[in-house]
Design a protein around this motif. Structure first.
Motif, PDB file in Angstrom:
ATOM      1  N   ASN A 143       0.687  -1.289   0.246  1.00  0.00           N
ATOM      2  CA  ASN A 143      -0.027   0.025  -0.077  1.00  0.00           C
ATOM      3  C   ASN A 143       1.217   1.441   0.310  1.00  0.00           C
ATOM      4  N   LYS A 144       0.048   1.800  -0.924  1.00  0.00           N
ATOM      5  CA  LYS A 144       1.145   3.402  -1.263  1.00  0.00           C
ATOM      6  C   LYS A 144       1.175   4.289   0.307  1.00  0.00           C
ATOM      7  N   GLN A 145       0.156   4.494   1.072  1.00  0.00           N
ATOM      8  CA  GLN A 145      -0.149   5.268   2.152  1.00  0.00           C
ATOM      9  C   GLN A 145       0.376   4.779   2.792  1.00  0.00           C
ATOM     10  N   VAL A 146       0.921   5.510   3.949  1.00  0.00           N
ATOM     11  CA  VAL A 146       1.373   5.442   5.318  1.00  0.00           C
ATOM     12  C   VAL A 146       0.406   5.489   6.105  1.00  0.00           C
ATOM     13  N   HIS A 147       0.538   4.451   6.628  1.00  0.00           N
ATOM     14  CA  HIS A 147      -0.163   4.665   7.898  1.00  0.00           C
ATOM     15  C   HIS A 147       0.960   4.890   9.451  1.00  0.00           C
ATOM     16  N   THR A 148       0.056   5.655  11.193  1.00  0.00           N
ATOM     17  CA  THR A 148       0.566   5.438  11.648  1.00  0.00           C
ATOM     18  C   THR A 148       0.672   4.601  12.990  1.00  0.00           C
ATOM     19  N   VAL A 149       1.734   4.887  13.862  1.00  0.00           N
ATOM     20  CA  VAL A 149       2.414   3.926  14.514  1.00  0.00           C
ATOM     21  C   VAL A 149       3.297   4.569  15.982  1.00  0.00           C
ATOM     22  N   SER A 150       2.934   4.390  17.305  1.00  0.00           N
ATOM     23  CA  SER A 150       3.322   5.337  17.947  1.00  0.00           C
ATOM     24  C   SER A 150       5.026   4.678  18.626  1.00  0.00           C
ATOM     25  N   PRO A 151       5.472   6.023  18.900  1.00  0.00           N
ATOM     26  CA  PRO A 151       7.053   5.057  19.814  1.00  0.00           C
ATOM     27  C   PRO A 151       6.827   4.211  20.798  1.00  0.00           C
ATOM     28  N   SER A 152       5.519   4.400  21.241  1.00  0.00           N
ATOM     29  CA  SER A 152       5.702   3.217  22.442  1.00  0.00           C
ATOM     30  C   SER A 152       5.044   1.459  21.801  1.00  0.00           C
ATOM     31  N   GLN A 153       4.188   2.002  20.751  1.00  0.00           N
ATOM     32  CA  GLN A 153       4.397   0.999  20.553  1.00  0.00           C
ATOM     33  C   GLN A 153       5.701  -0.013  19.151  1.00  0.00           C
ATOM     34  N   VAL A 154       6.057   0.582  18.549  1.00  0.00           N
ATOM     35  CA  VAL A 154       7.159   0.825  18.121  1.00  0.00           C
ATOM     36  C   VAL A 154       8.307  -0.108  19.114  1.00  0.00           C
ATOM     37  N   GLU A 155       7.880   0.345  19.927  1.00  0.00           N
ATOM     38  CA  GLU A 155       8.785  -0.219  21.380  1.00  0.00           C
ATOM     39  C   GLU A 155       8.495  -1.633  21.527  1.00  0.00           C
ATOM     40  N   LEU A 156       7.068  -1.696  22.106  1.00  0.00           N
ATOM     41  CA  LEU A 156       6.674  -3.113  22.551  1.00  0.00           C
ATOM     42  C   LEU A 156       7.101  -4.320  20.816  1.00  0.00           C
ATOM     43  N   LEU A 157       7.079  -3.407  19.995  1.00  0.00           N
ATOM     44  CA  LEU A 157       7.583  -4.722  18.448  1.00  0.00           C
ATOM     45  C   LEU A 157       8.903  -4.643  19.102  1.00  0.00           C
ATOM     46  N   HIS A 158       9.597  -4.353  19.425  1.00  0.00           N
ATOM     47  CA  HIS A 158      11.179  -4.347  19.564  1.00  0.00           C
ATOM     48  C   HIS A 158      10.811  -5.534  21.096  1.00  0.00           C
ATOM     49  N   LYS A 159      10.450  -5.003  21.527  1.00  0.00           N
ATOM     50  CA  LYS A 159      10.756  -5.604  23.198  1.00  0.00           C
ATOM     51  C   LYS A 159      10.613  -7.103  23.247  1.00  0.00           C
ATOM     52  N   ALA A 160       9.195  -7.507  22.449  1.00  0.00           N
ATOM     53  CA  ALA A 160       8.596  -8.489  22.475  1.00  0.00           C
ATOM     54  C   ALA A 160       9.400 -10.156  21.821  1.00  0.00           C
ATOM     55  N   VAL A 161       9.730  -9.683  20.674  1.00  0.00           N
ATOM     56  CA  VAL A 161      10.816 -10.998  20.220  1.00  0.00           C
ATOM     57  C   VAL A 161      11.870 -11.058  20.806  1.00  0.00           C
ATOM     58  N   TYR A 162      12.792 -12.016  20.894  1.00  0.00           N
ATOM     59  CA  TYR A 162      13.920 -12.677  21.373  1.00  0.00           C
ATOM     60  C   TYR A 162      15.256 -10.936  20.490  1.00  0.00           C
ATOM     61  N   LYS A 163      15.919 -11.752  21.525  1.00  0.00           N
ATOM     62  CA  LYS A 163      16.802 -10.414  21.339  1.00  0.00           C
ATOM     63  C   LYS A 163      17.510  -9.823  20.038  1.00  0.00           C
TER      64      LYS A 163
END
Length: 292
Positions: free
Chosen positions: A246-266
């Motif tokens: 999709n060419k349209q870029v949606h939005t995500v909050s900084p805390s949500q991106v941080e959560l995605l980083h934290k959830a997976v393995y290091k």
């Protein structure tokens, strides 16, 4: 003389013991996750990073030698502009029960029943799962975004079609907000959480916009998508995947991106494969819309 030889041999044996005793824990921890489970591949510049995937296993050689690899840089200046018809992409998702899983390298939502799918050029692809990458894997006109969602579909012949969405920092993503508790519960754990009934249409919806003018502008933005032939973005890097971004870029909050980083393995906190060569492939920029 015999006693001297025995002492000498004993010293050599003790030295080898120290070397192997010291090296073993390093080797084990280097290629295992937090729970001691083997890591087959990783991201970044390590020995099992993207540059080495094709050398790790014979069946992963496509990662190294393939000519239709993903992700790529989606560039307007080289894309073939085409006026789309309904046949080139139609979406018919429907709500059904789903699970959230921590796959180690990504957090995914897996639908257990019939969640519908997409129709691409007369072929029906059924939706199986979606997962996130942060930062984005595809870039658009040289810009790498903060996250990317991949919705994975398969047809009756097991051919794969992926519908992707890019996200930049801004307002919270509504769906991630909805499943935040489930994501938080599986931080660095090999866990799956029942989500109940999940409507896949939520994945592709942007934030609510109240002004009619803004709605019209949003509809215009969502009227374009890129289409090209590529591959899986993780081993075995299988080619022949039909990509729709999709060419349209949606939005995500900084805390949500941080959560995605934290959830997976290091080893996968930055779980994005670098952009791959285009190799003279055709990229089309369609004028159809995801929004019905």
């Amino acid at each position: 003389m015999v006693g001297s030889n025995q002492i000498h041999l004993g010293f050599i044996a003790f030295t080898f013991f120290l070397l192997f005793w010291d090296a073993s824990p390093i080797t084990a921890s280097k290629f295992t996750n937090e729970l001691g489970h083997p890591i087959e591949f990783e991201f970044g510049n390590g020995d099992r990073g993207p540059e080495h995937w094709g050398d790790l296993k014979k069946e992963w050689s496509t990662c190294k030698y393939g000519k239709l690899q993903s992700p790529i840089d989606l560039r307007d200046d080289i894309a073939l502009k085409v006026k789309s018809t309904f046949d080139e992409l139609s979406i018919s998702y429907k709500p059904t029960k789903a699970l959230m899983k921590n796959e180690g390298h990504a957090i995914s939502v897996v639908w257990e029943g019939d969640a519908g799918g997409v129709m691409i050029n007369g072929t029906e692809y059924i939706l199986h799962q979606c997962h996130w990458h942060a930062p984005s894997e595809h870039t658009m006109n040289g810009i790498r975004y903060d996250a990317e969602l991949h919705m994975i579909h398969k047809d009756k012949k097991n051919r794969v079609a992926v519908v992707g969405f890019l996200y930049k920092i801004g307002k919270p993503n509504p769906f991630i907000s909805e499943v935040k508790k489930a994501i938080s519960s599986m931080i660095k754990k090999p866990k799956q959480v029942p989500l109940g009934v999940i409507d896949p249409r939520k994945m592709k919806k942007a934030q609510k916009v109240h002004q009619d003018a803004a709605k019209r502008k949003m509809k215009k933005k969502t009227s374009k998508f890129y289409r090209y032939t590529g591959s899986y973005t993780t081993p075995p890097c299988t080619e022949g995947v039909t990509w729709t971004i999709n060419k349209q870029v949606h939005t995500v909050s900084p805390s949500q991106v941080e959560l995605l980083h934290k959830a997976v393995y290091k080893y996968a906190e930055m779980n994005s494969r670098p952009v791959q060569p285009l190799n003279y492939r055709e990229v089309k920029l369609h004028g159809s819309s995801f929004v019905k």
